[in-house]
Structures are given as C-alpha cells and as structure tokens.
Scaffold this motif. Structure first.
Motif, mmCIF file in Angstrom:
data_model
loop_
_atom_site.group_PDB
_atom_site.id
_atom_site.type_symbol
_atom_site.label_atom_id
_atom_site.label_comp_id
_atom_site.label_asym_id
_atom_site.label_seq_id
_atom_site.Cartn_x
_atom_site.Cartn_y
_atom_site.Cartn_z
ATOM 1 N N MET A 1 -3.839 8.125 16.202
ATOM 2 C CA MET A 1 -3.950 9.563 15.999
ATOM 3 C C MET A 1 -2.553 10.158 15.920
ATOM 4 O O MET A 1 -1.741 10.008 16.833
ATOM 5 N N VAL A 3 0.161 13.203 15.617
ATOM 6 C CA VAL A 3 0.362 14.607 15.965
ATOM 7 C C VAL A 3 1.757 15.034 15.531
ATOM 8 O O VAL A 3 2.735 14.320 15.767
ATOM 9 N N LEU A 20 2.021 13.596 25.177
ATOM 10 C CA LEU A 20 1.143 13.088 24.124
ATOM 11 C C LEU A 20 1.327 11.588 23.910
ATOM 12 O O LEU A 20 0.346 10.856 23.722
ATOM 13 N N PHE A 25 -0.899 8.982 21.677
ATOM 14 C CA PHE A 25 -0.727 9.612 20.376
ATOM 15 C C PHE A 25 0.594 9.177 19.737
ATOM 16 O O PHE A 25 1.577 8.918 20.437
#
Length: 227
Positions: A1, A3, A20, A25
C-alpha cells in the motif's frame, strides 16, 4: 500500500512517515505542491495525505489537478478547523479531512478503513449492474457516467456512489448510517458530517437545470424525489 505525504513541516512529515512505515506502508513525501503533483502523476499512490497550506499552490489546487488522473484516496490535513476549508477540500475530490493535532494511530485506522472499501472494479463472471434512470437523470455503473438531460455531469467518486445509492431506491429514505456504510465502508468511524458535505456538492451538480432531485429528511437522511 503506497502513501504519499504532502507536507511542508519536516518534523510532522518525518513523524507521519515513521508511523506509517512501522505499519507496513510504503511512504514517500513532498514538501510542496508542484513536486507532489509531478510525483503523483508519475507514480500514482493508493492514498495521499495532503496538507491544505503549502508553499506555492495549496492543497486544494493539488487535489484538483491530480483527481482527474488518479483514484487515490485523499485525506486533507489542516491546522485550521474552518468549515469552509473542509467543504472546499471535499468539493474538489477529497475523501476525508483531519484537523491537527491528531493521533497518528487514528490516521492509520482511517486509512485502513478506506482501503477496505470496494474499488468498484468489474468482477469477471458477475453481471454488470443495469443502467439506472430517474426523471432526467441517467447513471451508468459500468462506464461510471452520469447524464442530466443527456448532458454529462462530472462527479467525484463519492458523489457518484451517493447518487447510485439514492437512485437504486427512488422515493425511499436512505439513512445517513446506510450511506456511510455503503459509500465509505462498514468500518468507517470518521466524521459523519462528510455525508452532508458531499450530498450538498452533489446537489449543486444534479440540480443544475432548476429541478430539485434530492430531499433532506431531517434527522434521518436523504431521498430521491419522484416528481
């Protein structure tokens, strides 16, 4: 994922990046709007954390420029608890907003809740949802197009999903919690006021011909008018 953080305060960007990445992430950050746009268009992320106040062009303009080419979820980060800022941010395609200071853990939870939403991609072997028509409105779930009197209406992803929910049951009241669950996902726990903001934006677009299509049922939710 993946970001992307767009934030000009280095200490805040560093904190978010660390949190994060500790949650698994992949993160990259930009300190201004122009470089963020270039990076996002080159390598579109899954989520964009976008500060409203940036050097040069602001976060609203960044969102406006990236929205036509990416379906990434956009969360506005702002130090100003100003209703106008929130409304404008959501109007240009933002999905959510958080007012600083906030808990980084809450931010992570909101991102995970967003990512659990269906992307509305076609599934092989599943019949496409039929075209929905009501009065002078036409909504095609497969092409994701909306027509008003046969003229295209540009809607954000959330506005499209809200209208689809209402057009599935013309005349029936759809409660706010139902709209939150169907559009934002059953695990959504953010501010329910986002429903009202996005419906207001939707109204401005589909009521362009002078006819009122969506009615507020006070204390309950919304319905599509039948006359």
């Amino acid at each position: 994922m993946n970001v992307v953080i767009v934030e000009d305060a280095p200490e805040f960007s560093t904190l978010l990046t660390a949190v994060l990445r500790s949650e698994g992430f992949s993160v990259r950050s930009y300190a201004d709007g122009e470089s963020a746009i270039a990076g996002i268009l080159t390598d579109p992320p899954d989520v964009v954390l976008l500060d409203l106040v940036l050097p040069g062009i602001d976060g609203v303009e960044v969102c406006r420029r990236i929205r036509p080419v990416t379906d990434a979820y956009v969360i506005f980060l702002t130090a100003r608890d100003d209703e106008v800022d929130k409304v404008v941010g959501l109007a240009v395609g933002g999905d959510d907003y958080m007012t600083k200071p906030f808990s980084p853990r809450e931010l992570v939870a909101r991102i995970r809740a967003m990512m659990r939403r269906p992307r509305q991609t076609p599934v092989v072997g599943v019949p496409a949802e039929p075209v929905l028509r009501h009065l002078d409105l036409t909504l095609d779930p497969e092409s994701r197009e909306v027509l008003l009197d046969d003229q295209p209406v540009p809607l954000t992803r959330i506005e499209f999903e809200l209208l689809r929910c209402l057009m599935r049951r013309p005349g029936a009241v759809v409660a706010r919690p139902v709209l939150l669950e169907q559009v934002w996902g059953e695990n959504w726990f953010g501010d329910s006021h986002v429903v009202d903001v996005h419906v207001a934006n939707l109204r401005r677009k589909v009521d362009a011909n002078g006819r009122s299509h969506i009615r507020t049922v006070r204390g309950v939710g919304y319905k599509l008018v039948t006359t």
